[in-house]
Motif scaffolding. Structure first.
Motif, PDB file in Angstrom:
ATOM      1  N   GLY A   1      42.738 -16.217  49.656  1.00 46.77           N
ATOM      2  CA  GLY A   1      41.790 -15.137  49.917  1.00 46.77           C
ATOM      3  C   GLY A   1      41.600 -14.247  48.706  1.00 46.77           C
ATOM      4  N   ASN A   2      40.639 -13.342  48.816  1.00 45.59           N
ATOM      5  CA  ASN A   2      40.339 -12.411  47.730  1.00 45.59           C
ATOM      6  C   ASN A   2      40.213 -13.151  46.398  1.00 45.59           C
ATOM      7  N   PRO A   3      39.263 -14.082  46.324  1.00 46.35           N
ATOM      8  CA  PRO A   3      39.192 -14.920  45.127  1.00 46.35           C
ATOM      9  C   PRO A   3      38.795 -14.134  43.874  1.00 46.35           C
TER      10      PRO A   3
ATOM     11  N   ALA B   1      39.324 -14.911  30.273  1.00 47.26           N
ATOM     12  CA  ALA B   1      40.420 -13.952  30.475  1.00 47.26           C
ATOM     13  C   ALA B   1      40.752 -13.829  31.956  1.00 47.26           C
ATOM     14  N   THR B   2      39.738 -13.788  32.815  1.00 43.57           N
ATOM     15  CA  THR B   2      39.972 -13.705  34.255  1.00 43.57           C
ATOM     16  C   THR B   2      40.713 -14.949  34.744  1.00 43.57           C
ATOM     17  N   MET B   3      40.285 -16.118  34.291  1.00 47.51           N
ATOM     18  CA  MET B   3      40.958 -17.362  34.682  1.00 47.51           C
ATOM     19  C   MET B   3      42.429 -17.322  34.270  1.00 47.51           C
ATOM     20  N   ARG B   4      42.675 -16.880  33.059  1.00 44.55           N
ATOM     21  CA  ARG B   4      44.043 -16.821  32.543  1.00 44.55           C
ATOM     22  C   ARG B   4      44.881 -15.814  33.328  1.00 44.55           C
ATOM     23  N   GLU B   5      44.335 -14.633  33.549  1.00 45.92           N
ATOM     24  CA  GLU B   5      45.075 -13.584  34.260  1.00 45.92           C
ATOM     25  C   GLU B   5      45.379 -13.960  35.702  1.00 45.92           C
ATOM     26  N   ARG B   6      44.437 -14.637  36.361  1.00 44.15           N
ATOM     27  CA  ARG B   6      44.615 -14.976  37.777  1.00 44.15           C
ATOM     28  C   ARG B   6      45.220 -16.367  37.975  1.00 44.15           C
ATOM     29  N   GLY B   7      45.349 -17.135  36.890  1.00 43.84           N
ATOM     30  CA  GLY B   7      45.945 -18.466  36.988  1.00 43.84           C
ATOM     31  C   GLY B   7      45.102 -19.446  37.779  1.00 43.84           C
ATOM     32  N   VAL B   8      43.780 -19.402  37.555  1.00 41.88           N
ATOM     33  CA  VAL B   8      42.870 -20.300  38.259  1.00 41.88           C
ATOM     34  C   VAL B   8      41.979 -21.032  37.261  1.00 41.88           C
ATOM     35  N   ARG B   9      41.470 -22.193  37.681  1.00 45.93           N
ATOM     36  CA  ARG B   9      40.596 -22.991  36.828  1.00 45.93           C
ATOM     37  C   ARG B   9      39.137 -22.925  37.243  1.00 45.93           C
ATOM     38  N   ARG B  10      38.878 -22.279  38.385  1.00 47.12           N
ATOM     39  CA  ARG B  10      37.499 -22.201  38.889  1.00 47.12           C
ATOM     40  C   ARG B  10      37.237 -20.800  39.402  1.00 47.12           C
ATOM     41  N   LEU B  11      36.032 -20.303  39.149  1.00 55.28           N
ATOM     42  CA  LEU B  11      35.642 -18.979  39.638  1.00 55.28           C
ATOM     43  C   LEU B  11      34.265 -19.054  40.297  1.00 55.28           C
ATOM     44  N   PRO B  12      34.149 -18.530  41.513  1.00 53.16           N
ATOM     45  CA  PRO B  12      32.804 -18.354  42.053  1.00 53.16           C
ATOM     46  C   PRO B  12      32.073 -17.331  41.185  1.00 53.16           C
ATOM     47  N   VAL B  13      30.802 -17.552  40.984  1.00 57.95           N
ATOM     48  CA  VAL B  13      29.967 -16.619  40.223  1.00 57.95           C
ATOM     49  C   VAL B  13      29.076 -15.913  41.231  1.00 57.95           C
ATOM     50  N   VAL B  14      29.059 -14.576  41.150  1.00 57.30           N
ATOM     51  CA  VAL B  14      28.283 -13.786  42.108  1.00 57.30           C
ATOM     52  C   VAL B  14      27.186 -13.008  41.399  1.00 57.30           C
ATOM     53  N   ASP B  15      26.152 -12.695  42.171  1.00 54.82           N
ATOM     54  CA  ASP B  15      25.062 -11.882  41.634  1.00 54.82           C
ATOM     55  C   ASP B  15      25.415 -10.401  41.751  1.00 54.82           C
ATOM     56  N   ALA B  16      24.473  -9.540  41.460  1.00 59.38           N
ATOM     57  CA  ALA B  16      24.726  -8.095  41.461  1.00 59.38           C
ATOM     58  C   ALA B  16      25.124  -7.569  42.837  1.00 59.38           C
ATOM     59  N   ASP B  17      24.725  -8.265  43.903  1.00 55.30           N
ATOM     60  CA  ASP B  17      25.068  -7.846  45.261  1.00 55.30           C
ATOM     61  C   ASP B  17      26.371  -8.459  45.761  1.00 55.30           C
TER      62      ASP B  17
ATOM     63  N   ALA C   1      26.741 -11.738  46.200  1.00 54.26           N
ATOM     64  CA  ALA C   1      26.433 -13.009  46.859  1.00 54.26           C
ATOM     65  C   ALA C   1      26.682 -14.167  45.898  1.00 54.26           C
ATOM     66  N   LEU C   2      27.064 -15.297  46.455  1.00 55.87           N
ATOM     67  CA  LEU C   2      27.375 -16.476  45.656  1.00 55.87           C
ATOM     68  C   LEU C   2      26.148 -16.953  44.882  1.00 55.87           C
ATOM     69  N   ALA C   3      26.311 -17.127  43.584  1.00 61.16           N
ATOM     70  CA  ALA C   3      25.223 -17.591  42.727  1.00 61.16           C
ATOM     71  C   ALA C   3      25.557 -18.908  42.029  1.00 61.16           C
ATOM     72  N   GLY C   4      26.856 -19.265  41.970  1.00 59.78           N
ATOM     73  CA  GLY C   4      27.265 -20.483  41.293  1.00 59.78           C
ATOM     74  C   GLY C   4      28.777 -20.563  41.233  1.00 59.78           C
ATOM     75  N   ILE C   5      29.257 -21.505  40.444  1.00 56.70           N
ATOM     76  CA  ILE C   5      30.690 -21.645  40.209  1.00 56.70           C
ATOM     77  C   ILE C   5      30.880 -22.089  38.762  1.00 56.70           C
ATOM     78  N   VAL C   6      31.937 -21.615  38.145  1.00 55.31           N
ATOM     79  CA  VAL C   6      32.245 -22.009  36.773  1.00 55.31           C
ATOM     80  C   VAL C   6      33.683 -22.501  36.750  1.00 55.31           C
ATOM     81  N   SER C   7      33.903 -23.561  35.995  1.00 57.28           N
ATOM     82  CA  SER C   7      35.244 -24.137  35.905  1.00 57.28           C
ATOM     83  C   SER C   7      35.711 -24.144  34.457  1.00 57.28           C
ATOM     84  N   ALA C   8      36.990 -24.352  34.289  1.00 56.42           N
ATOM     85  CA  ALA C   8      37.548 -24.481  32.941  1.00 56.42           C
ATOM     86  C   ALA C   8      36.871 -25.640  32.216  1.00 56.42           C
ATOM     87  N   ASP C   9      36.520 -26.697  32.939  1.00 58.87           N
ATOM     88  CA  ASP C   9      35.819 -27.825  32.325  1.00 58.87           C
ATOM     89  C   ASP C   9      34.479 -27.394  31.742  1.00 58.87           C
ATOM     90  N   ASN C  10      33.761 -26.505  32.449  1.00 60.80           N
ATOM     91  CA  ASN C  10      32.493 -25.989  31.917  1.00 60.80           C
ATOM     92  C   ASN C  10      32.725 -25.264  30.597  1.00 60.80           C
TER      93      ASN C  10
END
Length: 158
Positions: A83-85, A99-115, A117-126
């Motif tokens: 939870g609380n991704p 930096a966020t990936m490193r600090e949180r220990g994750v390889r993928r992050l949901p990308v959100v818009d200004a509101d 809302a889900l706009a995409g996803i970015v991975s370490a591979d990207n």
């Protein structure tokens, strides 16, 4: 070659595979298989938009369900998701995302818009792909400099 934006919005994948909290883990695993993904963004729908509330990875299923012999059709995504991704905002630059990936220990992050809302996803591979392109650009700079230097020195010698 011209410099491109370093905003995550330019590099994230817009077609995100999502599930709601109530989806059974067995169905989540099948969806991961069918979509060839290693993670799902768990979302809540509000006003026709999707808001990320968690992440579910193939590793979560392996270590929380399979390892303990729990019936995958009994548990839901909401019960084993993280939870609380950690998220990235569309305007975040790639170094902030890294930096966020490193600090949180994750390889993928949901990308959100200004509101939010889900706009995409970015991975370490990207990010690896982007970095590889930039390194290639630096190599081309060095080659161009060497070519220019040879041409200049050759012209002065004559």
């Amino acid at each position: 070659m011209r410099a491109r934006s370093s905003s995550v919005a330019d590099y994230c994948v817009r077609d995100v595979v999502t599930v709601d909290r109530d989806m059974p883990i067995a169905a989540c695993a099948k969806l991961m298989h069918d979509e060839h993904v290693g993670s799902l963004v768990v979302v809540d729908a509000k006003g026709g938009r999707r808001f990320p509330v968690g992440m579910l990875t193939d590793r979560d299923i392996a270590i929380e369900v399979v390892a303990f012999g729990v019936a995958a059709d009994v548990l839901t995504a909401g019960e084993i998701m993280s939870g609380n991704p950690a998220i990235a905002r569309e305007g975040d630059d790639l170094l902030a995302v890294l930096a966020t990936m490193r600090e949180r220990g994750v390889r993928r992050l949901p990308v959100v818009d200004a509101d939010g809302a889900l706009a995409g996803i970015v991975s370490a591979d990207n990010l690896w792909e982007v970095l590889a392109e930039e390194v290639d650009g630096l190599v081309r700079v060095m080659r161009a400099e060497q070519t220019r230097e040879r041409a200049t020195r050759g012209a002065e010698a004559g």
